[in-house]
Design a protein around this motif. Structure first.
Motif, PDB file in Angstrom:
ATOM      1  N   UNK A 114     -34.294  20.135  -4.055  1.00  0.00           N
ATOM      2  CA  UNK A 114     -35.050  20.916  -5.024  1.00  0.00           C
ATOM      3  C   UNK A 114     -34.802  20.403  -6.448  1.00  0.00           C
ATOM      4  N   UNK A 115     -33.572  19.993  -6.726  1.00  0.00           N
ATOM      5  CA  UNK A 115     -33.273  19.435  -8.059  1.00  0.00           C
ATOM      6  C   UNK A 115     -34.063  18.148  -8.288  1.00  0.00           C
ATOM      7  N   UNK A 116     -34.167  17.305  -7.267  1.00  0.00           N
ATOM      8  CA  UNK A 116     -34.941  16.068  -7.396  1.00  0.00           C
ATOM      9  C   UNK A 116     -36.404  16.385  -7.706  1.00  0.00           C
ATOM     10  N   UNK A 117     -36.952  17.379  -7.012  1.00  0.00           N
ATOM     11  CA  UNK A 117     -38.342  17.769  -7.277  1.00  0.00           C
ATOM     12  C   UNK A 117     -38.501  18.334  -8.682  1.00  0.00           C
ATOM     13  N   UNK A 118     -37.526  19.137  -9.120  1.00  0.00           N
ATOM     14  CA  UNK A 118     -37.593  19.732 -10.450  1.00  0.00           C
ATOM     15  C   UNK A 118     -37.518  18.664 -11.535  1.00  0.00           C
ATOM     16  N   UNK A 119     -36.654  17.669 -11.346  1.00  0.00           N
ATOM     17  CA  UNK A 119     -36.545  16.594 -12.330  1.00  0.00           C
ATOM     18  C   UNK A 119     -37.821  15.753 -12.372  1.00  0.00           C
ATOM     19  N   UNK A 143     -36.847  10.022 -17.300  1.00  0.00           N
ATOM     20  CA  UNK A 143     -37.484   9.517 -16.075  1.00  0.00           C
ATOM     21  C   UNK A 143     -36.487   8.742 -15.227  1.00  0.00           C
ATOM     22  N   UNK A 144     -35.624   7.940 -15.873  1.00  0.00           N
ATOM     23  CA  UNK A 144     -34.626   7.178 -15.126  1.00  0.00           C
ATOM     24  C   UNK A 144     -33.614   8.102 -14.456  1.00  0.00           C
ATOM     25  N   UNK A 145     -33.260   9.188 -15.106  1.00  0.00           N
ATOM     26  CA  UNK A 145     -32.334  10.140 -14.472  1.00  0.00           C
ATOM     27  C   UNK A 145     -33.015  10.846 -13.303  1.00  0.00           C
ATOM     28  N   UNK A 146     -34.292  11.144 -13.432  1.00  0.00           N
ATOM     29  CA  UNK A 146     -35.030  11.742 -12.317  1.00  0.00           C
ATOM     30  C   UNK A 146     -35.099  10.777 -11.136  1.00  0.00           C
ATOM     31  N   UNK A 147     -35.356   9.484 -11.434  1.00  0.00           N
ATOM     32  CA  UNK A 147     -35.388   8.478 -10.360  1.00  0.00           C
ATOM     33  C   UNK A 147     -34.029   8.343  -9.698  1.00  0.00           C
ATOM     34  N   UNK A 149     -31.767  10.650  -9.176  1.00  0.00           N
ATOM     35  CA  UNK A 149     -31.550  11.739  -8.213  1.00  0.00           C
ATOM     36  C   UNK A 149     -32.373  11.506  -6.948  1.00  0.00           C
ATOM     37  N   UNK A 150     -33.611  11.041  -7.136  1.00  0.00           N
ATOM     38  CA  UNK A 150     -34.466  10.769  -5.965  1.00  0.00           C
ATOM     39  C   UNK A 150     -33.854   9.674  -5.092  1.00  0.00           C
ATOM     40  N   UNK A 151     -33.299   8.616  -5.740  1.00  0.00           N
ATOM     41  CA  UNK A 151     -32.684   7.531  -4.960  1.00  0.00           C
ATOM     42  C   UNK A 151     -31.461   8.011  -4.201  1.00  0.00           C
ATOM     43  N   UNK A 152     -30.713   8.910  -4.784  1.00  0.00           N
ATOM     44  CA  UNK A 152     -29.474   9.374  -4.141  1.00  0.00           C
ATOM     45  C   UNK A 152     -29.739  10.151  -2.852  1.00  0.00           C
ATOM     46  N   UNK A 153     -30.903  10.779  -2.759  1.00  0.00           N
ATOM     47  CA  UNK A 153     -31.195  11.582  -1.572  1.00  0.00           C
ATOM     48  C   UNK A 153     -31.099  10.764  -0.288  1.00  0.00           C
ATOM     49  N   UNK A 154     -31.497   9.500  -0.391  1.00  0.00           N
ATOM     50  CA  UNK A 154     -31.487   8.642   0.806  1.00  0.00           C
ATOM     51  C   UNK A 154     -30.076   8.346   1.294  1.00  0.00           C
ATOM     52  N   UNK A 155     -29.090   8.523   0.405  1.00  0.00           N
ATOM     53  CA  UNK A 155     -27.712   8.173   0.766  1.00  0.00           C
ATOM     54  C   UNK A 155     -26.818   9.399   0.942  1.00  0.00           C
ATOM     55  N   UNK A 156     -27.358  10.578   0.748  1.00  0.00           N
ATOM     56  CA  UNK A 156     -26.570  11.802   0.906  1.00  0.00           C
ATOM     57  C   UNK A 156     -26.557  12.244   2.369  1.00  0.00           C
TER      58      UNK A 156
END
Length: 544
Positions: A114-119, A143-147, A149-156
């Motif tokens: 949800x945080x990734x979507x919000x960012x 935008x880079x901080x939002x990206x 968080x999105x990238x981290x999802x794949x590794x969590x």
């Protein structure tokens, strides 16, 4: 787990504000882009403070009592209402974009997904708010901080991506802090790259101030998530090189103008062309019911007038960009509790009033500044509250209107002449609250008798004097006329009755110099003389 209390939200926002506040001066000193429309750190801090104050209002309640949708909408509106300058308005849109995403998914627990979507929504909202977005700014950094968080999802791990409702608050906060800490690291790298993307930053040897401010805010969020003694991620300091301090890129326009428009059926895009016809750096954001307007213009009145038949204009804030420098006077809290704004015409009077602690608005030949010039002056006074001394009967209404429009507490002390303003300022106590100061200054004004000597603008209808003759006044009554020296002496004698001392302020065209003044002072009258430099009046006089 149920949604947390508002107190928990407030703890995080307070921490974010505190981390920005700690380095606000540093952020201000980096401010070179897009224009010197106020200090970036100040503007972002005011936006964060507005959100914090809204949480104060709701403190003690639970989110499920208020409703998450209502809560995030209230916070988004608070950010919008509190925003100042480009950086503040863009930050308010980041808050709005995140809030709208959170409100659209009320059944979901706040977790990394949800945080990734919000960012992502926040980044889109920020870019959409700017007509011609530039890379190398706070837009890029967020935008880079939002990206990130999105990238981290794949590794969590799956259990961290989507948190179970049975997770404790401490576990939830720890997971969010972990994700955001990596986003901060990536955000710092984005800040470091901003000079490569924006020539004005590269030439000045600085990074983008707004992007740096966003990283500081997010570091404060992480500290807040980690609890009372939680450690914030380390954020590198950024200061301009001493050998080449950054120079603000000037706007061709003078006033940074911000206001809120409330109505119905409002369309932000509809007003952009007309505002761009009045100035530059135009931002219009909001919804059908509320718009936030930001424009740099030489004519704030015309910008406001565009909306007067469409909705209600409020929260007007006008800043004089030509008065803003790197260490500008309006740093919050540096000038004491109460400050003064005084109207003056003449370099000597300007200097004398400034030496007594007043911020001076130049009244011009007619001593008649506009409401918007007074409003800009109020916001430049480095104090929590402001007393406005208009120095003329004709300025009182404009001063009262400026105080009504100001978001900073301000009130008029009705000094009706420059010499009265000058003597009243002696009583100003910057550490006392405005009400107490107003009483002191008003009491002083009641004990001052004012007068002056000026050349007659035309022949007297009663035949007493001709154009160019000296005319002496005590208050509004003519007490002498004829030659300059005799008229000055008679007026001084009349004014000095029951007075200990008479202050004499010599105008720019006074026919008798201060060195020769003593020969025209009546026996027994003690005078204190200064060069006032005022137009029209040869001498301004005040007795105490």
């Amino acid at each position: 787990m149920a949604d947390p209390s508002i107190a928990r939200f407030r703890r995080v926002v307070t921490s974010a504000y505190a981390h920005l506040e700690e380095r606000r001066q540093e952020v201000n000193d980096l401010n070179v882009f897009p224009v010197a429309d106020g200090d970036t750190g100040d503007n972002m801090a005011m936006t964060m403070r507005a959100v914090m104050e809204e949480l104060d209002r709701l403190d003690g309640m639970a989110v499920d009592e208020v409703g998450r949708t209502r809560l995030v909408q209230a916070l988004a509106r608070a950010a919008l209402m509190g925003a100042r300058g480009n950086s503040g308005v863009i930050l308010s849109q980041i808050v709005r974009g995140a809030a709208e995403e959170l409100a659209s998914r009320p059944g979901e627990l706040v977790d990394p997904v949800l945080v990734a979507s919000a960012f992502a929504s926040a980044a889109d909202a920020a870019y959409d708010s700017v007509r011609d977005p530039a890379e190398g700014t706070m837009l890029t950094v967020f935008r880079e901080m939002a990206h990130s968080i999105a990238r981290q999802l794949a590794h969590l791990e799956a259990e961290k991506q989507r948190l179970d409702r049975g997770v404790s608050e401490e576990q939830q906060d720890a997971v969010l802090a972990e994700v955001l800490e990596q986003a901060i690291a990536d955000g710092q790298q984005a800040v470091e790259r901003t000079p490569e993307q924006l020539e004005v930053l590269r030439e000045s040897g600085v990074v983008d101030a707004g992007g740096y401010g966003l990283v500081l805010i997010l570091a404060g969020v992480v500290a807040g998530l980690r609890g009372e003694n939680g450690a914030a991620p380390e954020v590198s300091h950024h200061t301009p090189p001493q050998a080449s301090l950054p120079q603000h890129e000037d706007s061709r326009y003078r006033y940074c103008t911000n206001f809120i428009v409330s109505g119905s059926g409002l369309d932000p895009r509809e007003f952009l062309p007309r505002l761009e016809g009045l100035g530059d750096s135009v931002l219009v954001v909001g919804d059908e019911a509320t718009l936030k307007v930001h424009v740099h213009t030489d004519n704030p009145e015309a910008a406001v007038a565009l909306f007067e038949d469409i909705g209600e204009v409020a929260n007007l804030d006008v800043g004089d960009m030509r008065e803003q420098i790197a260490e500008r006077e309006a740093r919050l809290g540096e000038g004491g509790r109460t400050g003064a704004l005084a109207v003056a015409a003449g370099p000597g009077l300007d200097r004398l009033m400034s030496e007594l602690g007043a911020h001076v608005v130049h009244g011009g030949e007619t001593l008649n500044p506009s409401t918007y010039e007074l409003l800009a002056g109020i916001h430049q006074v480095p104090a929590e509250e402001v007393l406005v001394l208009p120095s003329s009967k004709n300025v009182i209404m404009a001063a009262e209107r400026a105080c009504e429009l100001s978001e900073k507490p301000a009130r008029v002390v009705a000094a009706t002449s420059q010499q009265a303003t000058l003597l009243a300022l002696i009583e100003l106590d910057p550490e006392a609250e405005a009400g107490e100061n107003a009483e002191r200054l008003e009491r002083a004004l009641g004990e001052i008798r004012c007068g002056g000597v000026a050349p007659a603008a035309r022949d007297d209808a009663q035949g007493r004097f001709r154009k160019g003759d000296a005319v002496g006044f005590v208050e509004d009554e003519i007490v002498a006329f004829g030659g300059a020296g005799s008229t000055l002496a008679t007026t001084l004698a009349e004014l000095a009755t029951e007075a200990e001392i008479v202050t004499v302020l010599a105008g720019e065209d006074a026919p008798i110099s201060l060195d020769e003044l003593d020969t025209h002072v009546p026996d027994g009258v003690e005078v204190e003389a200064h060069e006032g430099g005022q137009p029209s009046w040869w001498w301004l006089l005040a007795a105490q």
